[in-house]
Motif scaffolding. Structure first.
Motif, PDB file in Angstrom:
ATOM      1  N   PRO A   1       8.134   1.378   0.721  1.00 29.28           N
ATOM      2  CA  PRO A   1       8.331   1.285   2.168  1.00 29.28           C
ATOM      3  C   PRO A   1       7.049   0.911   2.920  1.00 29.28           C
ATOM      4  O   PRO A   1       7.094   0.118   3.867  1.00 29.28           O
ATOM      5  CB  PRO A   1       8.821   2.693   2.550  1.00 29.28           C
ATOM      6  CG  PRO A   1       9.489   3.192   1.312  1.00 29.28           C
ATOM      7  CD  PRO A   1       8.653   2.654   0.187  1.00 29.28           C
ATOM      8  N   GLY A   2       5.914   1.459   2.492  1.00 37.63           N
ATOM      9  CA  GLY A   2       4.651   1.121   3.136  1.00 37.63           C
ATOM     10  C   GLY A   2       4.291  -0.347   2.947  1.00 37.63           C
ATOM     11  O   GLY A   2       3.840  -1.017   3.885  1.00 37.63           O
ATOM     12  N   ALA A   3       4.495  -0.855   1.742  1.00 37.79           N
ATOM     13  CA  ALA A   3       4.174  -2.258   1.465  1.00 37.79           C
ATOM     14  C   ALA A   3       5.071  -3.192   2.259  1.00 37.79           C
ATOM     15  O   ALA A   3       4.603  -4.174   2.856  1.00 37.79           O
ATOM     16  CB  ALA A   3       4.308  -2.533  -0.025  1.00 37.79           C
ATOM     17  N   ILE A   4       6.361  -2.897   2.283  1.00 38.64           N
ATOM     18  CA  ILE A   4       7.296  -3.757   3.015  1.00 38.64           C
ATOM     19  C   ILE A   4       7.069  -3.648   4.517  1.00 38.64           C
ATOM     20  O   ILE A   4       7.147  -4.647   5.249  1.00 38.64           O
ATOM     21  CB  ILE A   4       8.747  -3.405   2.636  1.00 38.64           C
ATOM     22  CG1 ILE A   4       8.990  -3.762   1.167  1.00 38.64           C
ATOM     23  CG2 ILE A   4       9.744  -4.135   3.537  1.00 38.64           C
ATOM     24  CD1 ILE A   4      10.316  -3.291   0.619  1.00 38.64           C
ATOM     25  N   PHE A   5       6.766  -2.445   4.996  1.00 38.61           N
ATOM     26  CA  PHE A   5       6.468  -2.258   6.414  1.00 38.61           C
ATOM     27  C   PHE A   5       5.256  -3.105   6.811  1.00 38.61           C
ATOM     28  O   PHE A   5       5.217  -3.674   7.908  1.00 38.61           O
ATOM     29  CB  PHE A   5       6.204  -0.780   6.702  1.00 38.61           C
ATOM     30  CG  PHE A   5       6.437  -0.369   8.131  1.00 38.61           C
ATOM     31  CD1 PHE A   5       7.598   0.304   8.495  1.00 38.61           C
ATOM     32  CD2 PHE A   5       5.506  -0.630   9.115  1.00 38.61           C
ATOM     33  CE1 PHE A   5       7.822   0.694   9.810  1.00 38.61           C
ATOM     34  CE2 PHE A   5       5.709  -0.247  10.432  1.00 38.61           C
ATOM     35  CZ  PHE A   5       6.875   0.417  10.779  1.00 38.61           C
ATOM     36  N   SER A   6       4.271  -3.199   5.917  1.00 41.88           N
ATOM     37  CA  SER A   6       3.077  -3.998   6.206  1.00 41.88           C
ATOM     38  C   SER A   6       3.422  -5.458   6.458  1.00 41.88           C
ATOM     39  O   SER A   6       2.805  -6.120   7.298  1.00 41.88           O
ATOM     40  CB  SER A   6       2.084  -3.910   5.037  1.00 41.88           C
ATOM     41  OG  SER A   6       1.551  -2.617   4.914  1.00 41.88           O
ATOM     42  N   VAL A   7       4.417  -5.947   5.726  1.00 37.83           N
ATOM     43  CA  VAL A   7       4.854  -7.329   5.933  1.00 37.83           C
ATOM     44  C   VAL A   7       5.652  -7.436   7.229  1.00 37.83           C
ATOM     45  O   VAL A   7       5.355  -8.252   8.102  1.00 37.83           O
ATOM     46  CB  VAL A   7       5.723  -7.813   4.753  1.00 37.83           C
ATOM     47  CG1 VAL A   7       6.214  -9.237   5.000  1.00 37.83           C
ATOM     48  CG2 VAL A   7       4.947  -7.732   3.446  1.00 37.83           C
ATOM     49  N   TRP A   8       6.649  -6.565   7.366  1.00 39.91           N
ATOM     50  CA  TRP A   8       7.609  -6.711   8.448  1.00 39.91           C
ATOM     51  C   TRP A   8       7.017  -6.437   9.824  1.00 39.91           C
ATOM     52  O   TRP A   8       7.294  -7.174  10.772  1.00 39.91           O
ATOM     53  CB  TRP A   8       8.824  -5.814   8.212  1.00 39.91           C
ATOM     54  CG  TRP A   8       9.748  -5.823   9.388  1.00 39.91           C
ATOM     55  CD1 TRP A   8       9.969  -4.828  10.296  1.00 39.91           C
ATOM     56  CD2 TRP A   8      10.543  -6.933   9.821  1.00 39.91           C
ATOM     57  NE1 TRP A   8      10.848  -5.235  11.259  1.00 39.91           N
ATOM     58  CE2 TRP A   8      11.221  -6.529  11.000  1.00 39.91           C
ATOM     59  CE3 TRP A   8      10.746  -8.226   9.332  1.00 39.91           C
ATOM     60  CZ2 TRP A   8      12.084  -7.377  11.677  1.00 39.91           C
ATOM     61  CZ3 TRP A   8      11.610  -9.070  10.020  1.00 39.91           C
ATOM     62  CH2 TRP A   8      12.265  -8.640  11.180  1.00 39.91           C
ATOM     63  N   HIS A   9       6.194  -5.367   9.972  1.00 41.20           N
ATOM     64  CA  HIS A   9       5.795  -5.004  11.330  1.00 41.20           C
ATOM     65  C   HIS A   9       4.847  -6.035  11.947  1.00 41.20           C
ATOM     66  O   HIS A   9       4.736  -6.112  13.177  1.00 41.20           O
ATOM     67  CB  HIS A   9       5.224  -3.582  11.402  1.00 41.20           C
ATOM     68  CG  HIS A   9       3.804  -3.411  10.986  1.00 41.20           C
ATOM     69  ND1 HIS A   9       3.023  -2.374  11.431  1.00 41.20           N
ATOM     70  CD2 HIS A   9       3.008  -4.118  10.151  1.00 41.20           C
ATOM     71  CE1 HIS A   9       1.827  -2.437  10.905  1.00 41.20           C
ATOM     72  NE2 HIS A   9       1.799  -3.491  10.117  1.00 41.20           N
ATOM     73  N   ASN A  10       4.186  -6.832  11.130  1.00 42.42           N
ATOM     74  CA  ASN A  10       3.366  -7.905  11.691  1.00 42.42           C
ATOM     75  C   ASN A  10       4.234  -9.071  12.163  1.00 42.42           C
ATOM     76  O   ASN A  10       3.940  -9.687  13.196  1.00 42.42           O
ATOM     77  CB  ASN A  10       2.337  -8.365  10.661  1.00 42.42           C
ATOM     78  CG  ASN A  10       1.208  -7.378  10.522  1.00 42.42           C
ATOM     79  OD1 ASN A  10       0.311  -7.320  11.347  1.00 42.42           O
ATOM     80  ND2 ASN A  10       1.254  -6.565   9.471  1.00 42.42           N
ATOM     81  N   LEU A  11       5.316  -9.360  11.437  1.00 42.01           N
ATOM     82  CA  LEU A  11       6.251 -10.382  11.897  1.00 42.01           C
ATOM     83  C   LEU A  11       6.950  -9.935  13.174  1.00 42.01           C
ATOM     84  O   LEU A  11       7.005 -10.665  14.165  1.00 42.01           O
ATOM     85  CB  LEU A  11       7.287 -10.658  10.800  1.00 42.01           C
ATOM     86  CG  LEU A  11       6.781 -11.312   9.518  1.00 42.01           C
ATOM     87  CD1 LEU A  11       7.885 -11.304   8.463  1.00 42.01           C
ATOM     88  CD2 LEU A  11       6.324 -12.733   9.784  1.00 42.01           C
ATOM     89  N   SER A  12       7.475  -8.715  13.164  1.00 41.83           N
ATOM     90  CA  SER A  12       8.203  -8.216  14.334  1.00 41.83           C
ATOM     91  C   SER A  12       7.255  -8.021  15.513  1.00 41.83           C
ATOM     92  O   SER A  12       7.632  -8.248  16.672  1.00 41.83           O
ATOM     93  CB  SER A  12       8.906  -6.901  14.004  1.00 41.83           C
ATOM     94  OG  SER A  12       7.967  -5.864  13.749  1.00 41.83           O
ATOM     95  N   GLY A  13       6.016  -7.605  15.238  1.00 44.43           N
ATOM     96  CA  GLY A  13       5.043  -7.413  16.309  1.00 44.43           C
ATOM     97  C   GLY A  13       4.737  -8.713  17.025  1.00 44.43           C
ATOM     98  O   GLY A  13       4.632  -8.754  18.259  1.00 44.43           O
TER      99      GLY A  13
END
Length: 334
Positions: free
Chosen positions: A302-314
């Motif tokens: 979850p931490g690794a995937i969050f690192s990818v996703w939250h920069n795109l969504s941000g």
């Protein structure tokens, strides 16, 4: 990539961007591409990417040291001059995201190892790119810097306690050992960077434009190391993990924004709190999972995937907020 904006731009005035600004904006644009490439490489060539596995705590320490180098003592003055929005942001950070994590893993009935990873992300402090996203969103950058800094300094206390409270029944957890890890890989590097900038500010100012790239490459290395050790877990539960990460992040933005509006803060503060709450230090969460739950590599996913996703969504959220702010300003001028 925290705190990478020119202090004179903190009031969102139309001024020429500094080299630090330009570097940060390029980094936050290219950063998601780098970590997506790192994740794909690690997934298909795990034996090569596995070299990053033992270096994950070191990489996090380097990222946090870089964050410390961007800080100055005046960054903390808002604690005294504007305590209420700071208090709201920090409380929301350590209340909304952990509780959201618990609700999501319970409703979706996630396996214990994955659930603990989601809760770890929720219990983490503010993310390492939230300040640049706040700048792009025409939010309050000075407020964002202070919120990120305070939540990071509080992480050795709240992250282990919240994780133990919300996830202790799912897996064995040594909160004391986790706190020590956070002190060594997060707190000491941040304080060390801050002190070094106080001692040799002119030298540090010259290297500030490079720091966003250090952060971007560091997080990419963390993601590669985590994914390389979790290929089978991704194949088994990848879609569900992506779903919970997207929901966690998106609801964090939404609830952070409305928490600020309910407290009757203005739109700039609401945008700032939204970004701070929704964007987590997921690299720290992945590192803690890799360190303290080595027997269950999917805990770090979850931490690794969050690192990818939250920069795109941000980046998408920043574009939306920016257009909204510009539209409102144009309407007001008319």
């Amino acid at each position: 990539m925290d705190c990478m904006t020119d202090k004179n731009a903190q009031n969102n005035k139309r001024q020429p961007r500094s080299a630090e600004d330009r570097s940060a904006l390029r980094a936050v644009t290219i950063f998601p591409i780098l970590i997506i490439v790192a994740a794909i490489w690690a997934f298909f060539l795990p034996s090569q990417a596995a070299v990053f596995g033992p270096w994950i705590p070191t990489l996090l320490g380097i990222i946090m040291f870089g964050m410390g180098l961007t800080l100055t003592i005046p960054d903390f003055k808002l604690v005294f001059t504007r305590p209420l929005p700071i208090l709201l942001g920090v409380v929301a950070q350590f209340v909304i995201m952990p509780l959201l994590a618990l609700i999501l893993v319970t409703v979706l009935n996630l396996p214990d190892a994955v659930a603990v990873g989601v809760i770890l992300v929720g219990a983490a402090p503010g993310g390492t790119s939230s300040n640049v996203i706040s700048y792009l969103a025409k939010a309050d950058v000075a407020l964002s810097v202070t919120m990120t800094s305070i939540s990071t300094l509080l992480a050795p206390i709240f992250t282990p306690l919240l994780t133990l409270w919300l996830a202790g029944s799912r897996m064995d957890l040594d909160a004391g050992a986790m706190a020590i890890t956070i002190v060594k890989t997060v707190l000491i590097p941040v304080i060390g960077g801050l002190v070094l900038r106080l001692i040799i500010p002119k030298i540090i100012d010259k290297i500030l434009p490079a720091l966003p790239w250090v952060s971007a490459l560091g997080i990419s290395g963390v993601v590669a190391g985590v994914v390389a050790g979790s290929v089978e877990a991704i194949k088994a539960a990848g879609l569900m993990i992506f779903l919970v990460v997207i929901l966690h992040n998106g609801l964090g933005y939404l609830l952070g924004y409305f928490a600020a509006k309910l407290a009757r803060f203005d739109n700039r503060v609401a945008r700032t709190v939204s970004i701070e709450v929704g964007m987590q230090n997921s690299g720290m969460a992945a590192t803690l999972a890799k360190t303290h739950f080595a027997a269950t590599p999917e805990t770090a996913l979850p931490g690794a995937i969050f690192s990818v996703w939250h920069n795109l969504s941000g980046a998408m959220l920043a574009a939306f907020f920016r257009r909204s702010a510009e539209s409102k300003a144009a309407t007001t001028q008319e």
